[in-house]
Design a protein around this motif. Structure first.
Motif, PDB file in Angstrom:
ATOM      1  N   ARG A  90      98.112  -5.024  78.652  1.00  0.00           N
ATOM      2  CA  ARG A  90      97.131  -5.087  79.576  1.00  0.00           C
ATOM      3  C   ARG A  90      96.523  -3.945  80.338  1.00  0.00           C
ATOM      4  N   TRP A  91      97.795  -3.177  80.840  1.00  0.00           N
ATOM      5  CA  TRP A  91      97.433  -2.072  81.705  1.00  0.00           C
ATOM      6  C   TRP A  91      96.531  -1.185  80.964  1.00  0.00           C
ATOM      7  N   ASP A  92      96.954  -0.767  79.944  1.00  0.00           N
ATOM      8  CA  ASP A  92      96.378   0.354  79.134  1.00  0.00           C
ATOM      9  C   ASP A  92      95.131  -0.261  78.761  1.00  0.00           C
ATOM     10  N   TYR A  93      94.819  -1.507  78.499  1.00  0.00           N
ATOM     11  CA  TYR A  93      93.759  -2.022  78.156  1.00  0.00           C
ATOM     12  C   TYR A  93      92.454  -2.014  79.158  1.00  0.00           C
ATOM     13  N   ILE A  94      93.147  -2.278  80.383  1.00  0.00           N
ATOM     14  CA  ILE A  94      92.056  -2.063  81.443  1.00  0.00           C
ATOM     15  C   ILE A  94      91.801  -0.402  81.803  1.00  0.00           C
ATOM     16  N   PHE A  95      92.722   0.282  81.489  1.00  0.00           N
ATOM     17  CA  PHE A  95      92.357   1.714  81.329  1.00  0.00           C
ATOM     18  C   PHE A  95      91.440   2.154  80.363  1.00  0.00           C
ATOM     19  N   SER A  96      91.676   1.780  79.224  1.00  0.00           N
ATOM     20  CA  SER A  96      90.542   1.585  78.175  1.00  0.00           C
ATOM     21  C   SER A  96      89.363   1.200  78.441  1.00  0.00           C
ATOM     22  N   TYR A  97      89.187   0.127  78.834  1.00  0.00           N
ATOM     23  CA  TYR A  97      87.969  -0.458  79.400  1.00  0.00           C
ATOM     24  C   TYR A  97      87.145   0.611  80.061  1.00  0.00           C
ATOM     25  N   ILE A  98      88.035   1.320  81.071  1.00  0.00           N
ATOM     26  CA  ILE A  98      87.110   2.031  82.070  1.00  0.00           C
ATOM     27  C   ILE A  98      86.530   3.457  81.291  1.00  0.00           C
ATOM     28  N   LYS A  99      87.543   3.955  80.471  1.00  0.00           N
ATOM     29  CA  LYS A  99      87.485   5.194  79.840  1.00  0.00           C
ATOM     30  C   LYS A  99      86.340   4.837  78.764  1.00  0.00           C
ATOM     31  N   THR A 100      86.219   3.792  77.784  1.00  0.00           N
ATOM     32  CA  THR A 100      85.486   3.584  77.014  1.00  0.00           C
ATOM     33  C   THR A 100      83.889   3.303  77.445  1.00  0.00           C
ATOM     34  N   LEU A 101      83.873   2.903  78.618  1.00  0.00           N
ATOM     35  CA  LEU A 101      82.524   2.533  79.028  1.00  0.00           C
ATOM     36  C   LEU A 101      82.204   3.332  80.424  1.00  0.00           C
ATOM     37  N   LYS A 102      82.966   4.549  80.437  1.00  0.00           N
ATOM     38  CA  LYS A 102      82.730   5.478  81.747  1.00  0.00           C
ATOM     39  C   LYS A 102      81.386   5.702  82.116  1.00  0.00           C
ATOM     40  N   ASN A 103      80.542   5.783  81.096  1.00  0.00           N
ATOM     41  CA  ASN A 103      78.982   5.946  81.377  1.00  0.00           C
ATOM     42  C   ASN A 103      78.164   5.007  81.583  1.00  0.00           C
ATOM     43  N   HIS A 104      78.743   3.660  81.485  1.00  0.00           N
ATOM     44  CA  HIS A 104      77.888   2.706  81.402  1.00  0.00           C
ATOM     45  C   HIS A 104      77.897   2.127  83.213  1.00  0.00           C
ATOM     46  N   LYS A 105      76.872   2.569  83.734  1.00  0.00           N
ATOM     47  CA  LYS A 105      76.982   2.088  85.330  1.00  0.00           C
ATOM     48  C   LYS A 105      76.887   0.855  85.365  1.00  0.00           C
ATOM     49  N   ASP A 106      76.477  -0.196  84.421  1.00  0.00           N
ATOM     50  CA  ASP A 106      76.606  -1.553  84.797  1.00  0.00           C
ATOM     51  C   ASP A 106      77.841  -2.250  84.381  1.00  0.00           C
ATOM     52  N   ARG A 107      78.811  -1.660  84.117  1.00  0.00           N
ATOM     53  CA  ARG A 107      80.163  -1.937  83.756  1.00  0.00           C
ATOM     54  C   ARG A 107      81.321  -1.156  84.379  1.00  0.00           C
ATOM     55  N   ILE A 108      81.270  -1.189  85.760  1.00  0.00           N
ATOM     56  CA  ILE A 108      82.218  -0.558  86.682  1.00  0.00           C
ATOM     57  C   ILE A 108      83.118  -1.429  87.209  1.00  0.00           C
ATOM     58  N   LEU A 109      84.322  -1.400  87.012  1.00  0.00           N
ATOM     59  CA  LEU A 109      85.297  -2.349  87.280  1.00  0.00           C
ATOM     60  C   LEU A 109      85.713  -2.052  88.911  1.00  0.00           C
ATOM     61  N   PRO A 110      86.135  -3.039  89.719  1.00  0.00           N
ATOM     62  CA  PRO A 110      86.500  -2.847  91.087  1.00  0.00           C
ATOM     63  C   PRO A 110      87.809  -2.168  91.148  1.00  0.00           C
ATOM     64  N   ASP A 111      88.399  -2.263  92.273  1.00  0.00           N
ATOM     65  CA  ASP A 111      89.808  -1.645  92.329  1.00  0.00           C
ATOM     66  C   ASP A 111      90.811  -2.286  91.498  1.00  0.00           C
ATOM     67  N   ARG A 112      91.770  -1.533  90.947  1.00  0.00           N
ATOM     68  CA  ARG A 112      92.718  -1.892  90.047  1.00  0.00           C
ATOM     69  C   ARG A 112      93.665  -3.085  90.628  1.00  0.00           C
ATOM     70  N   HIS A 113      93.763  -3.333  91.699  1.00  0.00           N
ATOM     71  CA  HIS A 113      94.724  -4.079  92.260  1.00  0.00           C
ATOM     72  C   HIS A 113      94.096  -5.525  92.298  1.00  0.00           C
ATOM     73  N   GLY A 114      92.615  -5.741  92.043  1.00  0.00           N
ATOM     74  CA  GLY A 114      92.108  -6.915  92.085  1.00  0.00           C
ATOM     75  C   GLY A 114      91.716  -7.469  90.692  1.00  0.00           C
TER      76      GLY A 114
END
Length: 548
Positions: free
Chosen positions: A283-307
């Motif tokens: 799960r933790w790497d998956y969240i990181f990969s979500y950010i990394k993979t979609l890093k240029n997609h401004k409509d898919r920015i995640l909130p703070d990791r603790h939430g």
């Protein structure tokens, strides 16, 4: 430098062990026969690994240009064909309701094996910094664990550690295919670290495991596509033929911890069907990969990791699709890591156990066959949850998963949450603490009540890069810029100095870490993994390694 004898022996091979003293213990591990096998694996598979990494870059370029990950059209027939399944699962792997994970350090290996968990996943990857000493000592530790001779004396505490009568089943996790091993080279270039980890572990343990009625079991991290799974399957087949052992002697659990991989689980199971027994929600790497993979997609920015917890819809969909896909093919579906550390404060401990209980009840209800913890103090709590849910069963293979179709849109849907100064500052501190420890050889670090490893640190720095890159407006109206980040970075260095004390701060590498973290967070181009630029700092004292 290496001994003269070893230098002569390696001249007949493609690989060269460089820049290290080989003492008696290391020479036994790096024996001529072991190096012959490693050389054969590297000769056959190292170049293909480089091609796979190039394909990753090409895929990421398409995502950066606006494409979204999705299910492949060219492999539709594999997904549609419901007649195939993975090979039967060995008896030793049929009950994995609680697995503990941890680094390769000798005392921690013993403690994990004695924890009461069903399985211990010993990690050469995210939970261990890949210094030469760590990687070789780790192989020695696992060899001794498998043959039952492992022990350790803590001279400071005057305490002796040895194995209990019924230790956990040992599974080794090699490094991801992206990580190099600078101390073993071919024509001046580092080999893949995972090939060293895989080959040495198999060579030194397969006979011992055979005598115990066991195969050689691995956790495979960071895969992104079917072709990478096929690469590992071919390595497994090659190894079994090399040593003339039956197909299926090697069994693997694959971590689904990258966003591209979640769309190719059927294909990866098919490619590895002779050897795979399970997939795991990393799960933790998956969240990181979500950010990394979609890093240029401004409509898919995640909130703070603790939430961003597993109760978020896009992560629930990920968990449910993994269960559904694996169980349809006869493979186990393992739940993800609980990174909490039990507190000595009773009130805080109650809060930790409540969060862990909620999380693990969700996983068992989703159909997972088992789950991960990072601390022995959580084993009994989680074991009780899965005992109650499974009743008299060893697993949930009979549960075929949700009837709801899990779509690409569900897997890609971002979630809401806080974006505030307090969260950014905490992420800065966590990243600084972790990277500073990593470049000194520590890969698994307790920070603020959580067991942080490379994956959780990656989330912190990836989120900061993305927020700077897109000028995210924080909840208080501030625009998050590189300048604001640097201001808070300098202030948090002061906070760290106050927390650790002047002596520890002066003797540490915090300022060097802050410089690296600044570069990673404000660069125009996103570094694929923080461990790659950090590797030069880890190895610089033992090897003049050229940074990526």
């Amino acid at each position: 430098m290496i001994t003269d004898d070893l230098a002569v022996e390696t001249q007949t091979r493609c690989i060269n062990v460089i820049g290290q003293t080989i003492d008696e213990g290391y020479a036994e591990l790096l024996s001529p026969e072991a190096l012959d096998f490693l050389d054969a694996v590297v000769a056959k598979f190292n170049a293909r690994r480089n091609d796979l990494l190039a394909l990753r870059e090409q895929r990421q370029q398409r995502f950066d240009q606006g494409e979204l990950p999705g299910f492949r059209t060219d492999t539709q027939s594999i997904r549609d064909d419901k007649s195939w399944s993975v090979a039967p699962i060995p008896a030793a792997l049929k009950d994995r309701r609680v697995e503990i994970t941890g680094p390769i350090e000798r005392k921690m290996v013993i403690n994990a094996l004695n924890s009461g968990a069903k399985v211990f996943m010993c990690c050469f990857e995210d939970a261990s910094a890949p210094s030469w000493e760590n990687m070789v000592d780790g192989q020695i530790n696992l060899r001794d664990a498998n043959n039952g001779s492992i022990n350790y004396t803590d001279l400071k505490k005057g305490k002796y550690y040895s194995l209990n009568d019924n230790p956990a089943l040992l599974i080794a996790r090699p490094r991801g295919i992206h990580l190099p091993e600078a101390h073993i080279q071919v024509e001046g270039e580092p080999i893949a670290g995972c090939l060293m980890d895989f080959a040495l572990y198999f060579f030194h343990n397969y006979k011992t495991r055979q005598e115990q009625g066991l195969g050689v079991y691995y956790y495979i991290p960071k895969l992104e596509c079917m072709e990478e799974a096929q690469w590992w399957a071919d390595i497994f087949h090659f190894t079994e033929e090399y040593f003339n052992v039956p197909t299926g002697t090697i069994k693997a659990t694959v971590l689904i911890e990258t966003l591209p991989a979640v769309f190719q689980m059927d294909e990866m199971l098919y490619a590895m069907r002779d050897h795979i027994v399970a997939m795991n929600c990393g799960r933790w790497d998956y969240i990181f990969s979500y950010i990394k993979t979609l890093k240029n997609h401004k409509d898919r920015i995640l909130p703070d990791r603790h939430g961003v917890g597993m109760d978020q819809p896009f992560l629930t969909a990920y968990s449910q699709l993994l269960v559904k896909t694996c169980h349809q093919r006869g493979a186990f579906a393992m739940g993800g890591m609980s990174a909490f550390i039990p507190s000595k404060d009773p009130q805080e401990l109650d809060q930790v156990l409540a969060k862990v209980t909620e999380d693990k009840k969700r996983e068992s209800s989703n159909g997972h066959d088992g789950t991960w913890v990072a601390h022995p103090g959580l084993v009994n709590t989680v074991m009780e949850i899965f005992d109650n849910h499974l009743a008299d069963k060893a697993n949930q293979l009979d549960f075929k998963g949700t009837e709801e179709e899990i779509t690409a849109e569900m897997l890609l849907e971002p979630c809401d949450g806080v974006r505030n100064e307090a969260g950014v500052r905490k992420n800065i501190r966590i990243a600084l603490y972790y990277i500073e420890a990593w470049i000194q050889g520590y890969g698994c670090v307790p920070i603020y009540g959580l067991m942080e490893d490379a994956a959780t640190a990656e989330i912190s720095r990836a989120s900061i890069w993305q927020w700077i890159h897109h000028g995210v407006v924080l909840d208080d109206g501030q625009t998050f810029t590189a300048e604001l980040f640097r201001k808070w970075l300098n202030e948090e260095l002061g906070t760290i100095q106050a927390e650790v004390g002047d002596e520890r701060y002066a003797n540490g590498r915090f300022e060097e870490t802050a410089q690296l973290f600044d570069e990673l967070s404000t660069a125009d181009e996103f570094a694929a993994f923080l461990t790659l630029p950090s590797y030069g700092l880890l190895t610089e004292e033992s090897l003049n390694y050229k940074k990526e």
